[in-house]
Design a protein around this motif. Structure first.
Motif, short mmCIF file in Angstrom:
data_model
loop_
_atom_site.label_atom_id
_atom_site.label_comp_id
_atom_site.label_asym_id
_atom_site.label_seq_id
_atom_site.Cartn_x
_atom_site.Cartn_y
_atom_site.Cartn_z
N ALA A 1 40.47 53.32 28.16
CA ALA A 1 40.58 53.35 29.62
C ALA A 1 39.55 52.39 30.20
N VAL A 2 39.67 52.13 31.51
CA VAL A 2 38.85 51.11 32.16
C VAL A 2 38.25 51.66 33.44
N LEU A 3 36.97 51.39 33.66
CA LEU A 3 36.32 51.69 34.94
C LEU A 3 35.88 50.35 35.53
N ILE A 4 36.47 50.00 36.68
CA ILE A 4 36.19 48.71 37.31
C ILE A 4 35.13 48.89 38.38
N ALA A 5 33.97 48.26 38.16
CA ALA A 5 32.87 48.32 39.11
C ALA A 5 32.35 46.92 39.40
N SER A 6 33.21 45.93 39.21
CA SER A 6 32.87 44.54 39.49
C SER A 6 33.06 44.27 40.97
N PRO A 7 32.64 43.10 41.48
CA PRO A 7 32.87 42.78 42.89
C PRO A 7 34.35 42.79 43.23
N GLY A 8 34.67 43.15 44.49
CA GLY A 8 36.05 43.32 44.93
C GLY A 8 36.99 42.17 44.61
N PRO A 9 36.58 40.89 44.79
CA PRO A 9 37.50 39.80 44.52
C PRO A 9 37.98 39.73 43.08
N ALA A 10 37.27 40.37 42.15
CA ALA A 10 37.68 40.35 40.74
C ALA A 10 38.63 41.49 40.38
N HIS A 11 38.88 42.40 41.31
CA HIS A 11 39.63 43.61 40.98
C HIS A 11 41.09 43.35 40.65
N GLU A 12 41.76 42.49 41.42
CA GLU A 12 43.20 42.31 41.20
C GLU A 12 43.48 41.83 39.78
N ALA B 1 31.12 38.78 28.22
CA ALA B 1 31.01 38.05 29.47
C ALA B 1 32.31 38.10 30.26
N GLU B 2 33.45 38.26 29.57
CA GLU B 2 34.76 38.24 30.20
C GLU B 2 35.39 39.63 30.21
N ALA B 3 36.04 39.99 31.32
CA ALA B 3 36.65 41.32 31.46
C ALA B 3 37.71 41.57 30.40
N GLU B 4 38.59 40.60 30.16
CA GLU B 4 39.69 40.84 29.23
C GLU B 4 39.19 41.05 27.81
N ALA B 5 38.08 40.43 27.45
CA ALA B 5 37.50 40.66 26.13
C ALA B 5 37.08 42.12 25.98
N ALA B 6 36.55 42.70 27.05
CA ALA B 6 36.16 44.12 27.01
C ALA B 6 37.39 45.02 26.90
N LEU B 7 38.47 44.66 27.62
CA LEU B 7 39.68 45.47 27.56
C LEU B 7 40.26 45.48 26.15
N ALA C 1 35.92 51.11 28.92
CA ALA C 1 35.36 49.78 29.17
C ALA C 1 34.91 49.73 30.63
N VAL C 2 33.66 49.44 30.87
CA VAL C 2 33.13 49.33 32.23
C VAL C 2 33.03 47.85 32.58
N LEU C 3 33.71 47.46 33.64
CA LEU C 3 33.68 46.07 34.09
C LEU C 3 32.71 45.96 35.26
N GLY C 4 31.61 45.27 35.04
CA GLY C 4 30.57 45.14 36.05
C GLY C 4 29.37 45.99 35.69
N VAL D 1 31.31 46.92 27.72
CA VAL D 1 30.87 46.54 29.07
C VAL D 1 31.08 45.04 29.22
N ALA D 2 31.58 44.63 30.38
CA ALA D 2 31.74 43.21 30.67
C ALA D 2 31.00 42.86 31.95
N ASP D 3 30.27 41.76 31.92
CA ASP D 3 29.60 41.23 33.10
C ASP D 3 29.28 39.77 32.80
N PRO D 4 29.51 38.89 33.77
CA PRO D 4 29.14 37.49 33.53
C PRO D 4 27.68 37.32 33.14
N ASP D 5 26.83 38.21 33.64
CA ASP D 5 25.42 38.23 33.27
C ASP D 5 25.27 39.19 32.09
N THR D 6 25.43 38.66 30.87
CA THR D 6 25.40 39.54 29.70
C THR D 6 24.03 40.18 29.50
N GLY D 7 22.98 39.52 29.97
CA GLY D 7 21.65 40.13 29.88
C GLY D 7 21.58 41.40 30.71
#
Length: 337
Positions: free
Chosen positions: A70-81, A57-63, A8-11, A35-41
């Motif tokens: 497994a997960v690859l996080i490539a979203s903006p830093g504030p979303a990482h935690e 659109a939501e990270a947890e839905a992708a997980l 699952a790629v986040l971002g 893949v998860a991104d608030p901008d689904t387009g």
């Protein structure tokens, strides 16, 4: 594991889209499952032509999507935690792009959460450790053929900075790579930071302090200096010279295509990090996929991500105060000893 690792790629921004391409075409043993991104387009565009990928659109839905291992996080830093803690709760291995978490308090919460699990699940995306030149330099320093390292001289230049870039981001975003590389090359923690500010280039936006000259002290008595210059106007350049007791070694001056014409000779200069470190990113993701499929976690971990955030925070305070600032690290948990 014989089946492909479902990731699952986040971002799906600049970095996420590049990793999607990499997982689909450059790395064997894995596939993009979600893949998860608030901008689904944007996410749909990033996975165009790749079969069997769900978009959310939501990270947890992708997980929680079918086929995710497994997960690859490539979203903006504030979303990482939040994403890291959600992955830990599901027992999913993670490759998290830097920063682990932008603030050291949040990064420490991630360290403590993984330590409570009693096993490593996360690798942090400090890709310089996978660059062939940096790996050769690390091997040379570890061999002690040149004696003890005394200093590292580092250069980090970009063509231009994004519109949202601040003076603090030169330290906590750009120089974070040098922070990790120095800790890894020297096998020492960084203990104090001083930031010197020459006059700013006319290429920099109003108010941006660029370039900066950052000096780190280490626990072993070495010094590390970094020239960070994010509006050089001409190219992306990263170099590191180690000065040791019995010699020096320098990386980052790799030769590129040289063109000779009647008017003279020109040489290509990389324009961004995805060009300069393309092979390092491939090596990094390939190593993560191979280790994950074997049930292992290798490479830089969450302690390294926390240490980088703590040093960067001290660096920002040094930039703002104009003085030397000590780095305050929490006790290292036994898991990372």
């Amino acid at each position: 594991m014989s089946e492909l690792l479902g990731v699952a790629v986040l971002g799906a921004g600049h970095m996420g889209a590049d990793h999607i391409r990499r997982l689909d075409g450059a790395v064997s043993g894995a596939r993009v499952a979600a893949v998860a991104d608030p901008d689904t387009g944007r996410a749909e565009e990033a996975v165009a032509g790749i079969d069997g990928v769900s978009v959310h659109a939501e990270a947890e839905a992708a997980l929680d999507a079918p086929g995710v291992d497994a997960v690859l996080i490539a979203s903006p830093g504030p979303a990482h935690e939040e994403a890291l803690l959600a992955a830990f709760a599901r027992g999913l291995p993670v490759l998290c792009e830097k920063p682990l978490v932008p603030d050291s308090a949040g990064a420490l919460r991630v360290v403590e959460a993984e330590a409570r699990l009693g096993r490593r699940l996360a690798q942090v995306g400090f890709m310089r450790r996978y660059d062939a030149e940096y790996q050769r330099l690390k091997a040379l320093l570890d061999s002690r053929r040149l004696g003890r390292p005394l200093m590292l001289h580092c250069t980090h230049r970009n063509v231009s900075s994004p519109s949202h870039f601040t003076s603090a981001m030169l330290v906590n975003s750009s120089v974070s790579h040098e922070i990790d590389a120095a800790r890894w090359l020297l096998d020492q923690e960084l203990t104090a930071v001083t930031v010197l500010r020459p006059r700013s280039t006319s290429n920099a936006p109003d108010g941006l302090l660029d370039p900066q000259f950052v000096v780190f002290e280490t626990a072993g008595g070495a010094l590390v200096d970094v020239e960070i210059f994010v509006n050089s106007g001409f190219g992306y350049q990263v170099a590191c010279e180690a000065v040791c007791e019995a010699g020096t070694a320098r990386v980052g001056d790799e030769r590129t295509m040289s063109v000779t014409t009647a008017g003279g000779r020109s040489e290509e200069v990389a324009r961004d990090y995805l060009v300069r470190f393309a092979d390092a990113y491939d090596r990094e993701v390939r190593a993560w996929v191979d280790a994950t499929r074997a049930g292992r976690v290798t490479g830089p971990g969450v302690w390294d991500g926390y240490a980088a955030s703590a040093v960067a925070e001290a660096g920002v305070r040094a930039l703002e105060s104009g003085g030397r600032v000590a780095v305050d690290l929490a006790p290292r948990p036994e898991l990372y000893a």
